[in-house]
Design a protein around this motif. Structure first.
Motif: not given
Length: 317
Positions: A248-250, A254-261, A279-286
């Motif tokens: 859940a933390d991860v 990701i959903n909160g865009r707390q990481a850039v990659a 989830a990263a793809d959905a948030q457009r996080i590389p």
């Protein structure tokens, strides 16, 4: 990081005859990573075979065969990772006096960083926190050291030097050739280090999430901030399920865009890590793939250069 050589000279019963001055030195490496380094140092004077060379394989789960033991028995030089990563090699070698270069001296492991130090609260086995105790093939791992040392470019320098020294002992007439090859290889690796330094200068402190601590040393050198819960990466590397809280933390990060990659190891993929990637793809996080073995046809420098380029591109987005 400690780079060790397991003692080594001398010939005993069952050891292969020393190669003549015109013969190729037979080198066996545990993985294609160290096989590539040995090839770069040995050049056309060596014949290198890597036990694990499948770009899609998970070396943590590898089970050796009698054929592997025969290859190692016939080798003039063995190159392995150590640190519990390729324990099957140590078991096959046993008490052999065969010339052997080991990247991690597991008897003198790197101390874990202090809590709160960069990389200390994260990075899997570095953290010293284990949501799950390793089992199976992971039980032998030394969790005071991150065994993925081929992402520590300085350590790779040292391994190349050790390989050159051992090859020079086996074929003294070519010692200078091996030293020159190692110097040329290390110059290329220094170029990679410079590129990682450029990432650090431009992106220091940027948060990233990892699915497994394979690239810990590169993340550390690039001065990025690994914000992954330690219990999550520990469980993934030990091939167990992370706790619901860690997952859940991860997902929340990701959903909160707390990481850039997201740094993703496809060789330890599981349903949990696939969900992280989705989830990263959905948030457009590389998502940057960083692996444990070389792609087919690539050498160490080419492989690392491509991964550094991918990381740089992701951070620039």
């Amino acid at each position: 990081m400690t780079v060790g050589v397991i003692a080594l000279t001398g010939c005993s019963a069952g050891q292969p005859a020393a190669p003549g001055p015109d013969d190729k030195v037979k080198v066996v490496a545990s993985t294609s990573v160290w096989g590539s380094v040995a090839q770069a140092v040995g050049g056309d004077a060596v014949e290198v075979e890597s036990i694990i060379n499948d770009a899609g394989a998970d070396p943590h789960s590898y089970e050796s065969s009698p054929q592997d033991a025969a290859k190692i028995s016939d080798a003039n030089l063995v190159v392995l990772n150590g640190g519990g990563y390729d324990e099957f090699m140590t078991q096959i070698l046993g008490q052999s006096a065969k010339p052997t270069v080991q990247a991690v001296d597991s008897e003198h492991p790197e101390p874990a960083p202090a809590e709160g130090e960069h990389g200390g609260e994260h990075g899997g086995e570095h953290a010293g926190e284990h949501a799950e105790e390793p089992h199976g093939e992971h039980a032998g791992h030394d969790h005071s050291v991150n065994e993925h040392v081929w992402y520590d470019l300085h350590a790779v320098h040292e391994v190349a030097d050790k390989i050159a020294a051992e090859l020079g002992r086996i074929q003294p007439a070519k010692a200078q050739q091996f030293e020159a090859n190692a110097a040329g290889f290390e110059q290329q690796v220094a170029g990679l280090e410079k590129r990682v330094g450029e990432i650090a200068a431009a992106h220091q402190g940027k948060p990233v999430i990892v699915t497994e601590p394979v690239a810990h040393y590169m993340i550390e050198s690039a001065k990025l901030n690994d914000v992954t819960p330690p219990s999550f990466v520990n469980a993934i590397e030990a091939e167990t399920d992370p706790s619901a809280a860690a997952v859940a933390d991860v997902q929340n990060a990701i959903n909160g865009r707390q990481a850039v990659a997201v740094i993703y190891n496809p060789q330890t993929e599981s349903p949990v890590t696939r969900n992280v990637r989705t989830a990263a793809d959905a948030q457009r996080i590389p998502v940057v793939e960083m692996t444990e073995t070389l792609p087919e046809g690539a050498g160490y420098v080419q492989w690392m250069d491509a991964q550094i380029t991918a990381l740089q591109g992701a951070l620039n987005r």
